[in-house]
Scaffold this motif. Structure first.
Motif, PDB file in Angstrom:
ATOM      1  N   LYS A 140       0.815  -1.225   0.000  1.00 58.36           N
ATOM      2  CA  LYS A 140       0.000   0.000   0.000  1.00 58.36           C
ATOM      3  C   LYS A 140       0.842   1.265   0.000  1.00 58.36           C
ATOM      4  N   THR A 141       2.064   1.181   0.452  1.00 63.12           N
ATOM      5  CA  THR A 141       2.905   2.378   0.531  1.00 63.12           C
ATOM      6  C   THR A 141       4.066   2.315  -0.466  1.00 63.12           C
ATOM      7  N   PHE A 142       5.040   1.456  -0.193  1.00 62.29           N
ATOM      8  CA  PHE A 142       6.259   1.420  -0.989  1.00 62.29           C
ATOM      9  C   PHE A 142       6.013   0.981  -2.436  1.00 62.29           C
ATOM     10  N   ASP A 143       5.293  -0.129  -2.615  1.00 63.44           N
ATOM     11  CA  ASP A 143       5.096  -0.634  -3.976  1.00 63.44           C
ATOM     12  C   ASP A 143       4.161   0.255  -4.789  1.00 63.44           C
ATOM     13  N   ARG A 144       3.151   0.797  -4.147  1.00 61.20           N
ATOM     14  CA  ARG A 144       2.255   1.715  -4.854  1.00 61.20           C
ATOM     15  C   ARG A 144       3.035   2.959  -5.304  1.00 61.20           C
ATOM     16  N   SER A 145       3.959   3.409  -4.490  1.00 58.15           N
ATOM     17  CA  SER A 145       4.779   4.565  -4.842  1.00 58.15           C
ATOM     18  C   SER A 145       5.616   4.281  -6.088  1.00 58.15           C
ATOM     19  N   VAL A 146       6.178   3.089  -6.178  1.00 62.20           N
ATOM     20  CA  VAL A 146       6.965   2.712  -7.358  1.00 62.20           C
ATOM     21  C   VAL A 146       6.070   2.709  -8.600  1.00 62.20           C
ATOM     22  N   ALA A 147       4.900   2.101  -8.488  1.00 68.17           N
ATOM     23  CA  ALA A 147       3.977   2.030  -9.626  1.00 68.17           C
ATOM     24  C   ALA A 147       3.533   3.423 -10.067  1.00 68.17           C
ATOM     25  N   GLU A 148       3.246   4.286  -9.101  1.00 77.92           N
ATOM     26  CA  GLU A 148       2.832   5.650  -9.438  1.00 77.92           C
ATOM     27  C   GLU A 148       3.971   6.418 -10.089  1.00 77.92           C
ATOM     28  N   TYR A 149       5.185   6.245  -9.580  1.00 74.95           N
ATOM     29  CA  TYR A 149       6.341   6.913 -10.170  1.00 74.95           C
ATOM     30  C   TYR A 149       6.536   6.460 -11.614  1.00 74.95           C
ATOM     31  N   LYS A 150       6.437   5.153 -11.840  1.00 74.33           N
ATOM     32  CA  LYS A 150       6.593   4.620 -13.197  1.00 74.33           C
ATOM     33  C   LYS A 150       5.510   5.174 -14.110  1.00 74.33           C
ATOM     34  N   PHE A 151       4.276   5.215 -13.640  1.00 79.03           N
ATOM     35  CA  PHE A 151       3.188   5.738 -14.455  1.00 79.03           C
ATOM     36  C   PHE A 151       3.442   7.200 -14.815  1.00 79.03           C
TER      37      PHE A 151
END
Length: 140
Positions: free
Chosen positions: A121-132
Motif C-alpha cells: 500500500k505504501t512502498f510498492d504503490r509509490s513505485v507504480a505511481e512513479y513509473k506511471f
C-alpha cells in the motif's frame, strides 16, 4: 487467517500486481500447511517456497526500480531486506520447534502478512505511481 488480494492492494502495475497475487498465494499455502501442527516438514517446504518466490519477486521489483531510476530505490531495498530477515527468523523458529506452533503462525501474520499489506500500500504503490508518471509525462 488467509490474506486476500483486495482492491486496496492494487498498484496499477500489471507485473507487480500479478506477482503480489502469487506471493499472497504462497503465504496462504504456508498458513494452510501450519494447520497440521505436527507437519514440520510441510511447513518448512512451504516456507522455503515462500522464500524463493519472495526473492524472485524482490529481484523483479528492484530491477524495475533500477530501470525507471526510482529515487526511493535504496530505502525500498532496505524494506525488502526486513522481510528476508523475517523469513530467516521463521526458519529458525521452525528448526527449534517440533512443528508450526501458534507463536509461529502469529509471527507469520504479524511479520509477513501485516508487513506485506503495508509495504504494498505504501512502498510498492509509490513505485507504480512513479513509473506511471514517468511514462506519461505528456499528461502533466
Amino acid at each position: 487467517m488467509a490474506m486476500l488480494f483486495t482492491d486496496d492492494l492494487v498498484t496499477g502495475n500489471e507485473m507487480i500486481d500479478s506477482q503480489h497475487k502469487e506471493l499472497i498465494d504462497k503465504i496462504n499455502a504456508l498458513l494452510i500447511s501450519c494447520e497440521n501442527k505436527a507437519d514440520k516438514a510441510g511447513a518448512v517446504k512451504m516456507l522455503n517456497y515462500l522464500a524463493d518466490y519472495t526473492d524472485f519477486h524482490f529481484s523483479a521489483e528492484e530491477q524495475l526500480q533500477k530501470e525507471i531510476e526510482y529515487p526511493g530505490y535504496n530505502e525500498h531495498i532496505k524494506k525488502h531486506e526486513e522481510l528476508r530477515q523475517t523469513v530467516n527468523q521463521l526458519h529458525e523458529m521452525l528448526e527449534e520447534e517440533e512443528g508450526p506452533t501458534e507463536a509461529f503462525v502469529e509471527r507469520v501474520n504479524s511479520k509477513v502478512v501485516d508487513w506485506l499489506n503495508y509495504h504494498i500500500k505504501t512502498f510498492d504503490r509509490s513505485v507504480a505511481e512513479y513509473k506511471f508518471m514517468r511514462d506519461n509525462t505528456q499528461r502533466i
